[in-house]
Write a protein that holds these residues in place. Structure first.
Motif, PDB file in Angstrom:
ATOM      1  N   CYS A 257     -10.072  -3.299  -5.475  1.00  0.00           N
ATOM      2  CA  CYS A 257      -9.645  -4.607  -4.942  1.00  0.00           C
ATOM      3  C   CYS A 257      -8.166  -4.779  -5.207  1.00  0.00           C
ATOM      4  O   CYS A 257      -7.665  -4.306  -6.221  1.00  0.00           O
ATOM      5  CB  CYS A 257     -10.295  -5.759  -5.699  1.00  0.00           C
ATOM      6  N   TYR A 258      -7.522  -5.538  -4.346  1.00  0.00           N
ATOM      7  CA  TYR A 258      -6.170  -5.977  -4.670  1.00  0.00           C
ATOM      8  C   TYR A 258      -6.274  -6.987  -5.797  1.00  0.00           C
ATOM      9  O   TYR A 258      -7.106  -7.884  -5.765  1.00  0.00           O
ATOM     10  CB  TYR A 258      -5.488  -6.612  -3.465  1.00  0.00           C
ATOM     11  N   ASP A 259      -5.436  -6.816  -6.817  1.00  0.00           N
ATOM     12  CA  ASP A 259      -5.443  -7.695  -7.978  1.00  0.00           C
ATOM     13  C   ASP A 259      -4.147  -8.514  -7.989  1.00  0.00           C
ATOM     14  O   ASP A 259      -3.080  -7.978  -7.692  1.00  0.00           O
ATOM     15  CB  ASP A 259      -5.541  -6.866  -9.259  1.00  0.00           C
TER      16      ASP A 259
ATOM     17  N   ARG B  92       2.137 -14.560  -5.550  1.00  0.00           N
ATOM     18  CA  ARG B  92       1.527 -13.239  -5.288  1.00  0.00           C
ATOM     19  C   ARG B  92       0.970 -13.208  -3.859  1.00  0.00           C
ATOM     20  O   ARG B  92       1.050 -12.187  -3.179  1.00  0.00           O
ATOM     21  CB  ARG B  92       0.411 -12.961  -6.279  1.00  0.00           C
TER      22      ARG B  92
ATOM     23  N   VAL C 245       8.289  -2.872  -3.940  1.00  0.00           N
ATOM     24  CA  VAL C 245       7.684  -4.061  -3.314  1.00  0.00           C
ATOM     25  C   VAL C 245       8.654  -5.247  -3.269  1.00  0.00           C
ATOM     26  O   VAL C 245       8.733  -5.950  -2.270  1.00  0.00           O
ATOM     27  CB  VAL C 245       6.386  -4.460  -4.046  1.00  0.00           C
ATOM     28  N   LEU C 246       9.417  -5.430  -4.357  1.00  0.00           N
ATOM     29  CA  LEU C 246      10.300  -6.606  -4.443  1.00  0.00           C
ATOM     30  C   LEU C 246      11.756  -6.267  -4.155  1.00  0.00           C
ATOM     31  O   LEU C 246      12.573  -7.163  -3.946  1.00  0.00           O
ATOM     32  CB  LEU C 246      10.204  -7.231  -5.845  1.00  0.00           C
TER      33      LEU C 246
ATOM     34  N   HIS D 243       1.481   0.383  -0.107  1.00  0.00           N
ATOM     35  CA  HIS D 243       0.676  -0.295  -1.121  1.00  0.00           C
ATOM     36  C   HIS D 243       0.808   0.417  -2.460  1.00  0.00           C
ATOM     37  O   HIS D 243       0.911   1.645  -2.501  1.00  0.00           O
ATOM     38  CB  HIS D 243      -0.791  -0.301  -0.697  1.00  0.00           C
ATOM     39  N   ILE D 244       0.788  -0.366  -3.531  1.00  0.00           N
ATOM     40  CA  ILE D 244       0.825   0.193  -4.888  1.00  0.00           C
ATOM     41  C   ILE D 244      -0.586   0.165  -5.472  1.00  0.00           C
ATOM     42  O   ILE D 244      -1.292  -0.845  -5.368  1.00  0.00           O
ATOM     43  CB  ILE D 244       1.769  -0.614  -5.798  1.00  0.00           C
TER      44      ILE D 244
ATOM     45  N   PRO E 236       2.761  -3.577 -13.428  1.00  0.00           N
ATOM     46  CA  PRO E 236       3.790  -4.117 -12.535  1.00  0.00           C
ATOM     47  C   PRO E 236       3.537  -5.594 -12.218  1.00  0.00           C
ATOM     48  O   PRO E 236       2.385  -6.006 -12.107  1.00  0.00           O
ATOM     49  CB  PRO E 236       3.642  -3.278 -11.262  1.00  0.00           C
ATOM     50  N   ASN E 237       4.613  -6.378 -12.091  1.00  0.00           N
ATOM     51  CA  ASN E 237       4.495  -7.808 -11.768  1.00  0.00           C
ATOM     52  C   ASN E 237       4.497  -8.017 -10.269  1.00  0.00           C
ATOM     53  O   ASN E 237       5.372  -8.694  -9.712  1.00  0.00           O
ATOM     54  CB  ASN E 237       5.648  -8.579 -12.421  1.00  0.00           C
ATOM     55  N   ILE E 238       3.516  -7.420  -9.599  1.00  0.00           N
ATOM     56  CA  ILE E 238       3.361  -7.502  -8.140  1.00  0.00           C
ATOM     57  C   ILE E 238       1.874  -7.385  -7.836  1.00  0.00           C
ATOM     58  O   ILE E 238       1.096  -6.972  -8.699  1.00  0.00           O
ATOM     59  CB  ILE E 238       4.112  -6.351  -7.435  1.00  0.00           C
ATOM     60  N   PRO E 239       1.455  -7.710  -6.598  1.00  0.00           N
ATOM     61  CA  PRO E 239       0.063  -7.428  -6.240  1.00  0.00           C
ATOM     62  C   PRO E 239      -0.148  -5.907  -6.170  1.00  0.00           C
ATOM     63  O   PRO E 239       0.659  -5.207  -5.560  1.00  0.00           O
ATOM     64  CB  PRO E 239      -0.081  -8.051  -4.849  1.00  0.00           C
ATOM     65  N   CYS E 240      -1.183  -5.427  -6.851  1.00  0.00           N
ATOM     66  CA  CYS E 240      -1.505  -3.996  -6.856  1.00  0.00           C
ATOM     67  C   CYS E 240      -2.982  -3.811  -6.570  1.00  0.00           C
ATOM     68  O   CYS E 240      -3.786  -4.652  -6.962  1.00  0.00           O
ATOM     69  CB  CYS E 240      -1.321  -3.390  -8.248  1.00  0.00           C
ATOM     70  N   TYR E 241      -3.331  -2.681  -5.972  1.00  0.00           N
ATOM     71  CA  TYR E 241      -4.736  -2.309  -5.914  1.00  0.00           C
ATOM     72  C   TYR E 241      -5.194  -1.944  -7.311  1.00  0.00           C
ATOM     73  O   TYR E 241      -4.522  -1.194  -8.020  1.00  0.00           O
ATOM     74  CB  TYR E 241      -4.960  -1.124  -4.976  1.00  0.00           C
ATOM     75  N   ASP E 242      -6.308  -2.506  -7.733  1.00  0.00           N
ATOM     76  CA  ASP E 242      -6.852  -2.257  -9.058  1.00  0.00           C
ATOM     77  C   ASP E 242      -8.120  -1.424  -8.942  1.00  0.00           C
ATOM     78  O   ASP E 242      -8.931  -1.655  -8.044  1.00  0.00           O
ATOM     79  CB  ASP E 242      -7.175  -3.587  -9.754  1.00  0.00           C
TER      80      ASP E 242
END
Lengths: 372, 372
Positions: free
Chosen positions: A121-123, A147, B71-72, B107-108, B117-123
């Protein structure tokens, strides 16, 4: 171009028809991506609030189960598929059908779950929302919104349009609380996954929540993120940001019912320039719901936000669990309306209500096979 | 089609030329998506192992900083951008240039970070890897691999091809350990982000790691996930799964150097049917590195996996920090080779080494402005 555009019989339009046709003609036959933002609010565990689950506790499993169903085709966090009391299947079955027919890419975003889906999932670093009656339900609403803006930018890159949606049981109550705190709703017009919409209970909880937050109807009209922080849920914050982030680049279809109305209200207030660049994508069941009034809700939020709905009709289905949609059960959720609208758009009308119904039947037979 | 395909001068091929040209002609001018999988292994904090950071401790910040930079356009977890001692910029600057020119979606994926990372990431539910010398560095390797397969399926839907990559400091040492445990590498042929490749230290640590895991060279030839679990890192497990999951649907470009060789070795062993459906995408700097031998490494893993590299040349750059790439610094990382190859492919050759260099200079000027 909009002038020459003919809306197919599988789709209906309510509200601002000109903007709807402008967006439809802009993305007709084009490629989109679908996202579903899942979250928990402990509001759903208050007995009587939500029917999206067999018991109040099970409503907390519904978002994760819907996400697993979309990605894996089966559920891991619970046995069988999310059902309402009476065995009515989750709207995710229609979502799946639309995704299968469109071949669209899709992603699940975890805005804050107590029951986390067993899939990638995207977190966004979110945590589940508290019951709104505490008056501070989503402490990190601003971070979640930011976010969401970043996610909207990510998913609108190299795409023609974006569909956002939700699975968040109890969400019509949090949505009503946010819209009342913002003053865009002054009476209880929200929908319910049950034809016996527990309006009194919802109204009482919302009044309690506003009181606990030290505000009143319209008290947070100029601070929508504060409204989400006090009486909303994590899904609203993330999805509102996604509208703002994505609509700078591409049109956005906001898939869902009255829950997503709160999302659109927050987005339109945070960045009024996004109005005109997105439309609600929903179902005939919701638009025709006698116990709610999405058309008035959306008009009160902003007359410039059109509603495009799919004319799905389960009355001729041989399955009672699906016929129930015609009796007022479910009506929306998990982006079933938005993905159906998207599948019709991206296929330039090759996908229609008949092909969608056939695919829903194929999937539903499989589900019955699994859960038997 | 492959017969008629002419490889442009911006690209070079090593290894199986026929498969390379088959894949290139299949996706030439087509649309791809880029992913970068970030992770930490405490192996990078062992003094002397990694130069991907100003100090051993800072190497743990490099993956998160690279992800934030992509991303940023700026870093949040640390000041400035990841640099090697001497002020040489992260390869992510070339990655950014290629993404800007291609307009590709990216996508990260967080495979397991100590510094998130302080961004939306796939977890994927991963945690950072332990130092390989403990002999059980990635306890949940199988779960991470399976999540990777699901991610590969997600990202290959409605796309023409997928690029995967990594940012994981210390990764050449974990890669060497995994390839030795699998027996696909019997001598130290891996690269380093420094021209002074600390070969003795790496060889000693790998020997220590294999001993701690109770195995030897080739001892886990038939259990690649066990090799990752014992002496690998979380990135290897997730990316290996992504190759297997995605290559069922579309060609995959495996962006990176010797770290990604371990990923390809694991994927090829887990599902031999994927060989022929992916290629390594890297840089001239890596292929020409006198202190490593990617061509022999890949040939020993499987002669059916071709290498396609971008002929970037920083020797004429006015910036010492970039010229250093020609002196043996950095060479690869953060998918800089894979995205460059992808930008050339998707633009059908309109993007080339000259346009990439111009964009790198534009970005590098900005970086100097920021960090001054």
């Amino acid at each position: 171009m909009a002038d020459g555009f003919i809306v197919p019989p599988s789709l209906g339009i309510a509200g601002d028809r000109e903007t709807a046709e402008k967006i439809l003609s802009q993305i007709w036959g084009k490629r989109g991506v679908f996202t579903c933002t899942v979250a928990n609010t402990l509001t759903s565990a208050i007995p009587g609030v939500s029917d999206a689950g067999d018991t109040p506790e099970l409503t907390l499993f519904t978002p994760a189960a819907d996400a697993e169903l979309l990605v894996l085709g089966r559920t891991v966090c619970m046995k069988g598929i999310p059902i309402n009391p009476g065995g009515i299947p989750t709207p995710a079955t229609l979502t799946q059908a639309a995704l299968n027919l469109s071949g669209m890419q899709y992603h699940i975003i975890n805005a804050g779950c107590k029951v986390v889906p067993n899939i990638p999932c995207y977190d966004v670093g979110g945590t589940y929302g508290e019951a709104i009656t505490c008056g501070h339900a989503v402490p990190d609403a601003r971070k979640l919104y930011e976010r969401g803006v970043e996610l909207g930018e990510i998913f609108s890159r190299d795409e023609d349009y974006l569909i956002i949606s939700e699975s968040c049981a109890g969400g019509t109550t949090t949505a009503m609380a946010v819209m009342m705190a913002m003053g865009v709703m002054t009476e209880n017009l929200v929908s319910s996954s049950s034809p016996k919409n527990p309006k009194e209970l919802k109204s009482r909880l919302v009044a309690e929540a506003l009181k606990a937050a030290g505000t009143e109807i319209g008290g947070l009209a100029d601070d929508p993120l504060k409204a989400v922080e006090c009486v909303g849920d994590p899904m609203i914050a993330v999805n509102a940001g996604m509208i703002v982030g994505a609509s700078k680049n591409v049109p956005v279809i906001v898939g869902g019912g009255t829950q997503m109305a709160a999302v659109m209200a927050v987005a339109a207030k945070m960045d009024p320039s996004c109005v005109g660049k997105f439309m609600q994508g929903t179902t005939r069941w919701l638009v025709n719901d006698p116990n709610s009034d999405i058309v008035k809700i959306m008009h009160d939020i902003d007359p410039g936000i059109p509603i495009v709905y799919v004319n799905m009709d389960y009355s001729k289905s041989p399955y009672e669990g699906l016929q129930a949609y015609e009796w007022g059960y479910i009506k929306e959720g998990v982006g079933c309306g938005g993905t159906s609208v998207g599948a019709i758009i991206s296929s330039a009308g090759k996908v229609d209500c008949d092909t969608l119904l056939d695919e829903v039947h194929r999937l539903y037979k499989g589900i019955l096979g699994i859960t038997e």
